[in-house]
Design a protein around this motif. Sequence first.
Motif, short mmCIF file in Angstrom:
data_model
loop_
_atom_site.label_atom_id
_atom_site.label_comp_id
_atom_site.label_asym_id
_atom_site.label_seq_id
_atom_site.Cartn_x
_atom_site.Cartn_y
_atom_site.Cartn_z
N ALA A 1 39.06 -42.72 -12.23
CA ALA A 1 38.62 -43.90 -12.95
C ALA A 1 39.72 -44.40 -13.89
O ALA A 1 39.88 -45.60 -14.07
N GLY A 2 40.48 -43.47 -14.49
CA GLY A 2 41.41 -43.91 -15.53
C GLY A 2 42.89 -43.62 -15.27
O GLY A 2 43.74 -44.14 -15.96
N ILE A 3 43.17 -42.77 -14.26
CA ILE A 3 44.57 -42.35 -14.09
C ILE A 3 45.07 -42.78 -12.71
O ILE A 3 44.30 -42.90 -11.76
N SER A 4 46.36 -42.94 -12.61
CA SER A 4 46.94 -43.45 -11.36
C SER A 4 46.73 -42.48 -10.20
O SER A 4 46.62 -41.27 -10.40
N ASP A 5 46.64 -43.04 -9.00
CA ASP A 5 46.44 -42.24 -7.79
C ASP A 5 47.54 -41.20 -7.61
O ASP A 5 47.30 -40.09 -7.17
N ALA A 6 48.76 -41.59 -7.98
CA ALA A 6 49.90 -40.68 -7.80
C ALA A 6 49.69 -39.41 -8.62
O ALA A 6 49.92 -38.29 -8.13
N ALA B 1 48.02 -33.63 -9.06
CA ALA B 1 47.12 -32.60 -9.61
C ALA B 1 46.43 -31.86 -8.47
O ALA B 1 46.29 -30.63 -8.51
N GLU B 2 46.02 -32.61 -7.43
CA GLU B 2 45.38 -31.97 -6.27
C GLU B 2 46.35 -31.02 -5.58
O GLU B 2 45.98 -29.93 -5.14
N GLY B 3 47.61 -31.48 -5.49
CA GLY B 3 48.65 -30.66 -4.86
C GLY B 3 48.83 -29.34 -5.59
O GLY B 3 48.92 -28.27 -4.98
N VAL B 4 48.84 -29.41 -6.93
CA VAL B 4 48.99 -28.19 -7.74
C VAL B 4 47.80 -27.27 -7.50
O VAL B 4 47.95 -26.05 -7.33
N TRP B 5 46.59 -27.85 -7.46
CA TRP B 5 45.36 -27.07 -7.26
C TRP B 5 45.42 -26.33 -5.92
O TRP B 5 45.14 -25.13 -5.85
N ILE B 6 45.81 -27.06 -4.86
CA ILE B 6 45.88 -26.44 -3.52
C ILE B 6 46.96 -25.36 -3.50
O ILE B 6 46.75 -24.28 -2.96
N ALA B 7 48.10 -25.66 -4.13
CA ALA B 7 49.20 -24.67 -4.15
C ALA B 7 48.76 -23.40 -4.86
O ALA B 7 49.13 -22.29 -4.47
N LEU B 8 47.92 -23.56 -5.91
CA LEU B 8 47.47 -22.39 -6.69
C LEU B 8 46.42 -21.58 -5.96
O LEU B 8 46.49 -20.36 -5.89
N PHE B 9 45.39 -22.28 -5.44
CA PHE B 9 44.23 -21.55 -4.91
C PHE B 9 44.15 -21.56 -3.39
O PHE B 9 43.42 -20.76 -2.81
N GLY B 10 44.86 -22.47 -2.73
CA GLY B 10 44.71 -22.59 -1.27
C GLY B 10 45.89 -22.04 -0.49
O GLY B 10 45.83 -21.95 0.73
N ARG B 11 46.98 -21.72 -1.16
CA ARG B 11 48.18 -21.22 -0.48
C ARG B 11 48.60 -19.89 -1.08
O ARG B 11 48.35 -19.62 -2.25
#
Length: 385
Positions: free
Chosen positions: A58-63, A68-78
């Motif tokens: 809602a308030g922050i740029s898509d980039a 942030a999603e990339g960091v989350w996946i790198a932390l918990f998904g890889r």
Amino acid sequence: MGISLFTASWVTALLAFCAWVSILLLGRNRMFRGTVVERANIYCLETLPANVNRLMRAGISDAFVQKAEGVWIALFGRRNPVFQIFAIVLYFLGLSVFMTQAAPAIPNRYVGGWQWITIALTLAVNMGSYAVACVVDPGYVDAGNVDRACSLFELDGLLYSENAVCRTCHLRKPARSKHCSACGRCIQMMDHHCMWLNNCIGLNNARWFLAFLASFSAVCIYGTYLFATVVLELRHVRGLTHAMVQDELTGEMVPLSFKTSILYLLDENVLLAIIMVLLLILTPAIAIFTVYQLRIASLGYTGNEEIKWLNVADDIKDEVLFVVNEGSEQEAYAVIEKEDQQADLRPKRLVTDLAQVANKYHRGIWENLRFILLASSSGSKPHVD
Ligand SMILES: [Zn+2]
Ligand SMILES: [Zn+2]
């Protein structure tokens, strides 16, 4: 004399932190299926991130959101060493508190000097088994060993069906294997992916993982005992065993109670108190998890199969699991949804109890444990009835 606000606040913060780590670590364990622990885990790992994601969008740029999603996946998904490093740092912090706060008071009137030998041995077994469990190939399936991996266990037609192929590895799926999305490989006799070891637990390192859990339980129990003797020794050294204090109400001099003297010592030695609280929380948790892992191993399950069996139990409860006659006396298990049952004309009988479906991989408690201790992907083929 009592616990200061400062001590009370860090004990509360520590308890909250331990609860949070326990929820993240154990929330999805089949032990907690359907409980508040699993719901808290789902909230922390799914609901909360989804809500934060919505708010951010809602308030922050898509980039930024993508980053942030990339960091989350790198932390918990890889596969990554972040939690492993965190665990090792915590371990050595605990050990350095032991060496600086407790070691100078050992031997004492409760612990003989010879116990330095058992302390060293316990730590060596614990660190050694952890290191091996971390670095050993857990039993990766590849094009070169897939045939041998498939011959290790027979498919049971219930948890593991015929002709299954991994969609990612494009290889046949051996019985008892599972694809790990963090490792990006299929693992033989897969138990689970452990972020604290940054490795999968499978056929080749299950024995090292169990050795690590058992020795870590020993380290925690032994450590609690040693720290307790040091606090009791300090009570003697500081002359608190016969100390007198003024009663706040009557003004009379009364003997210092045991409980107050311990609280006084812990309030004065914050590091000692922190490690005692950590050990009191960690020890039962690790011991229960160790017993749990030993129990499922001795009953012939992997962690992954425990979840599969819970699903089989759900299918039986929903009355959708059948033994179907496939013709020429060939029988097979099949899940047939309620709406399709009438249209399915194959001769079949409903499975009404878990006792009617045997675990093909359970070969007796001692044989199951012996297999885990001795098995390897290049080892001999176990006998399956
Ligand atoms: Zn795979
Ligand atoms: Zn893995």
